[in-house]
Design a protein around this motif. Structure first.
Motif, PDB file in Angstrom:
ATOM      1  N   ASN A  72      40.317   3.651  55.996  1.00  0.00           N
ATOM      2  CA  ASN A  72      41.494   4.149  55.292  1.00  0.00           C
ATOM      3  C   ASN A  72      41.156   4.206  53.805  1.00  0.00           C
ATOM      4  OD1 ASN A  72      43.968   4.602  53.974  1.00  0.00           O
ATOM      5  ND2 ASN A  72      45.119   3.587  55.593  1.00  0.00           N
ATOM      6  N   PRO A  73      40.807   5.399  53.305  1.00  0.00           N
ATOM      7  CA  PRO A  73      40.384   5.528  51.917  1.00  0.00           C
ATOM      8  C   PRO A  73      41.515   5.817  50.936  1.00  0.00           C
ATOM      9  CG  PRO A  73      39.965   7.575  53.061  1.00  0.00           C
ATOM     10  CD  PRO A  73      40.568   6.637  54.073  1.00  0.00           C
ATOM     11  N   MET A  74      42.786   5.697  51.374  1.00  0.00           N
ATOM     12  CA  MET A  74      43.874   5.899  50.421  1.00  0.00           C
ATOM     13  C   MET A  74      43.630   5.000  49.210  1.00  0.00           C
ATOM     14  SD  MET A  74      47.905   5.031  50.714  1.00  0.00           S
ATOM     15  CE  MET A  74      49.017   5.452  49.379  1.00  0.00           C
ATOM     16  N   PRO A  75      43.600   5.542  47.995  1.00  0.00           N
ATOM     17  CA  PRO A  75      43.253   4.732  46.814  1.00  0.00           C
ATOM     18  C   PRO A  75      44.077   3.459  46.670  1.00  0.00           C
ATOM     19  CG  PRO A  75      43.185   7.042  46.242  1.00  0.00           C
ATOM     20  CD  PRO A  75      43.718   6.978  47.648  1.00  0.00           C
ATOM     21  N   ALA A  76      45.380   3.526  46.940  1.00  0.00           N
ATOM     22  CA  ALA A  76      46.208   2.324  46.804  1.00  0.00           C
ATOM     23  C   ALA A  76      45.818   1.260  47.816  1.00  0.00           C
ATOM     24  CB  ALA A  76      47.686   2.684  46.947  1.00  0.00           C
ATOM     25  N   VAL A  77      45.457   1.674  49.022  1.00  0.00           N
ATOM     26  CA  VAL A  77      45.013   0.724  50.036  1.00  0.00           C
ATOM     27  C   VAL A  77      43.688   0.091  49.624  1.00  0.00           C
ATOM     28  CG1 VAL A  77      44.183   0.488  52.420  1.00  0.00           C
ATOM     29  CG2 VAL A  77      46.264   1.801  51.944  1.00  0.00           C
ATOM     30  N   VAL A  78      42.753   0.919  49.166  1.00  0.00           N
ATOM     31  CA  VAL A  78      41.452   0.394  48.731  1.00  0.00           C
ATOM     32  C   VAL A  78      41.630  -0.567  47.562  1.00  0.00           C
ATOM     33  CG1 VAL A  78      39.183   1.005  47.823  1.00  0.00           C
ATOM     34  CG2 VAL A  78      40.245   2.446  49.576  1.00  0.00           C
ATOM     35  N   ILE A  98      36.363   6.242  44.631  1.00  0.00           N
ATOM     36  CA  ILE A  98      37.543   5.416  44.901  1.00  0.00           C
ATOM     37  C   ILE A  98      37.189   3.938  44.781  1.00  0.00           C
ATOM     38  CG2 ILE A  98      39.185   4.722  46.695  1.00  0.00           C
ATOM     39  CD1 ILE A  98      39.064   7.640  47.715  1.00  0.00           C
ATOM     40  N   ALA A  99      36.039   3.554  45.316  1.00  0.00           N
ATOM     41  CA  ALA A  99      35.616   2.153  45.264  1.00  0.00           C
ATOM     42  C   ALA A  99      35.398   1.696  43.829  1.00  0.00           C
ATOM     43  CB  ALA A  99      34.344   1.964  46.086  1.00  0.00           C
ATOM     44  N   LEU A 100      34.733   2.516  43.046  1.00  0.00           N
ATOM     45  CA  LEU A 100      34.494   2.151  41.648  1.00  0.00           C
ATOM     46  C   LEU A 100      35.800   2.087  40.866  1.00  0.00           C
ATOM     47  CD1 LEU A 100      31.280   4.269  40.973  1.00  0.00           C
ATOM     48  CD2 LEU A 100      31.416   1.768  41.163  1.00  0.00           C
ATOM     49  N   ASP A 101      36.708   3.005  41.157  1.00  0.00           N
ATOM     50  CA  ASP A 101      38.003   3.007  40.471  1.00  0.00           C
ATOM     51  C   ASP A 101      38.826   1.766  40.818  1.00  0.00           C
ATOM     52  OD1 ASP A 101      37.483   5.387  39.203  1.00  0.00           O
ATOM     53  OD2 ASP A 101      38.667   6.627  40.575  1.00  0.00           O
TER      54      ASP A 101
END
Length: 411
Positions: A72-78, A98-101
């Motif tokens: 689930n790559p949704m930014p808020a979830v990550v 997304i991971a870096l952010d």
């Protein structure tokens, strides 16, 4: 007013108040009104936190837990998961961003997957993350790009073992596979890593996914540790990372039972001293995706029509396989089973009927529930598909037939 759970679907961890599902501390109807449109996915922080607490309490403290962003790559979830886990694994340049952010340290991010493009490898080197090598060709490309940047790439070797995770939903290792380097080819690759002077981190062994049998996971861990310790003798430097993958499944269908963590934890506890003695610098990692987020999400669609065809009732919704391919049966490529489904604003429903819930697409495969007993529903009611927190929206053909996009929300 009291909280109960649907007796016909005991796996749901979302409470029910006055026959309405509650999500994020509010009635589903209120949440839907706030969002202002259907369909939507909703993921609940409370359940994400609970699952992580369950794992931390069950597994040995020395085990690191990494989140596979692909689930689930949704930014808020990550972003939320980044504060709970010890690291992130990505499978594309988009996921890397997304991971870096999320604020995760590059030293805690790894990049797996076959066919990484030069632009992705270049970004990985620049970011300082660990690249899980999938082939000798990828190694050579990475080394060349590292020279061009004047940087020493960090690498781990993804091993395609000579065994598989039995009874797994998808087998990712064993036999001919596009994933990883065949175990018998790893020694030569390790020598080449040493010749090229790359920063060797360790091994990644991923054998399968969606497994509910603890004994199968225990066996896979046994063989993974044995393989890794054998190959460590060929490594060009100390083994600092030993990612033994995941494979932990969640129950989807009636008759499924939650995975028993106790035997897995006991076996890991047995292996940790052995690993410490043989490769003292190695950090043992479990990389999980579906298991961490799958049960924390629901998919919600609105009934837009109700029809009876030759004695059978169809509830037609504004959502379907274009948003939730897995619940529909993956375009008919598997034996279809119903995901857990309820009428979200009439969960228990004194009046019940057997219906099929379908979407708006021009294909008979657009089915969310087939001949399933639900509370009697009408136009405007909300259909809820549980176990939808993993491999949902981004694993679906969202452009199919040009219907509006789906909303995602973390509550």
């Amino acid at each position: 007013m009291g909280k109960t759970r649907p007796t016909h679907w005991p796996m749901s961890q979302f409470p029910v108040v006055d026959d309405c599902l509650w999500v994020g501390g509010m009635p589903l109807t209120q949440l839907a009104a706030r969002i202002g449109q259907t369909p939507f996915y909703a993921y609940e922080r409370r359940l994400l936190d609970q699952k992580m607490a369950l794992l931390r309490g069950a597994l040995p403290p020395a085990i690191e837990l990494h989140y596979a962003v692909k689930a689930n790559p949704m930014p808020a979830v990550v972003q939320h998961m980044a504060g709970l886990v010890d690291g992130l694994d990505v499978a594309s340049l988009g996921e890397l961003r997304i991971a870096l952010d999320s604020g995760t340290s590059p030293s805690r991010i790894s990049f797996a997957g076959p066919g990484k493009r030069p632009v992705e490898l270049t970004a990985a080197i620049a970011a300082g993350i660990t690249v899980n090598l999938e082939s000798p060709g990828e190694l050579e490309t990475l080394a060349r790009l590292g020279q061009e940047q004047g940087r020493q790439p960090q690498v781990a070797v993804r091993i395609n073992p000579d065994f598989e995770l039995k009874t797994s939903g998808m087998k990712m290792g064993g036999g001919p596979k596009p994933f990883g380097v065949d175990a018998e080819q790893v020694p030569a690759l390790l020598r080449r890593i040493g010749e090229l002077g790359l920063d060797f981190q360790g091994f990644h062994i991923f054998t399968g996914s969606q497994n509910l049998r603890a004994e199968a996971i225990v066996e896979a861990h046994d063989r993974s540790f044995e393989l890794a310790l054998r190959l460590a003798a060929e490594a060009p430097g100390p083994l600092r990372l030993l990612n033994i993958g995941g494979g932990f499944g969640i129950p989807y269908f009636p008759g499924d039972r939650p995975l028993d963590l106790a035997p897995i934890a006991t076996n890991l506890e047995r292996w940790l001293p052995v690993v410490k003695a043989r490769v003292p610098q190695a950090q043992v990692v479990l990389e999980l995706g579906r298991y961490l987020v799958g049960e924390a999400g629901i998919y919600v669609a609105e009934v837009v029509d109700r029809k009876v065809s030759r004695g059978h009732t169809f509830l037609i919704t504004d959502g379907g396989l274009h948003h939730h391919l897995a619940a529909s049966g993956n375009f008919g490529q598997v034996i279809r089973k119903n995901y857990p489904v309820v009428v979200g604003n009439r969960v228990l429903g004194a009046e019940r009927e057997t219906v099929s819930v379908v979407g708006p697409l021009c294909t008979p495969l657009d089915i969310l529930a087939d001949r399933m007993e639900l509370a009697k529903a009408d136009i405007g009611d909300l259909i809820v598909v549980f176990q939808s927190g993993a491999y949902g929206l981004t694993a679906s053909p969202t452009a199919f037939l040009g219907h509006p996009p789906c909303v995602e929300i973390l509550v």
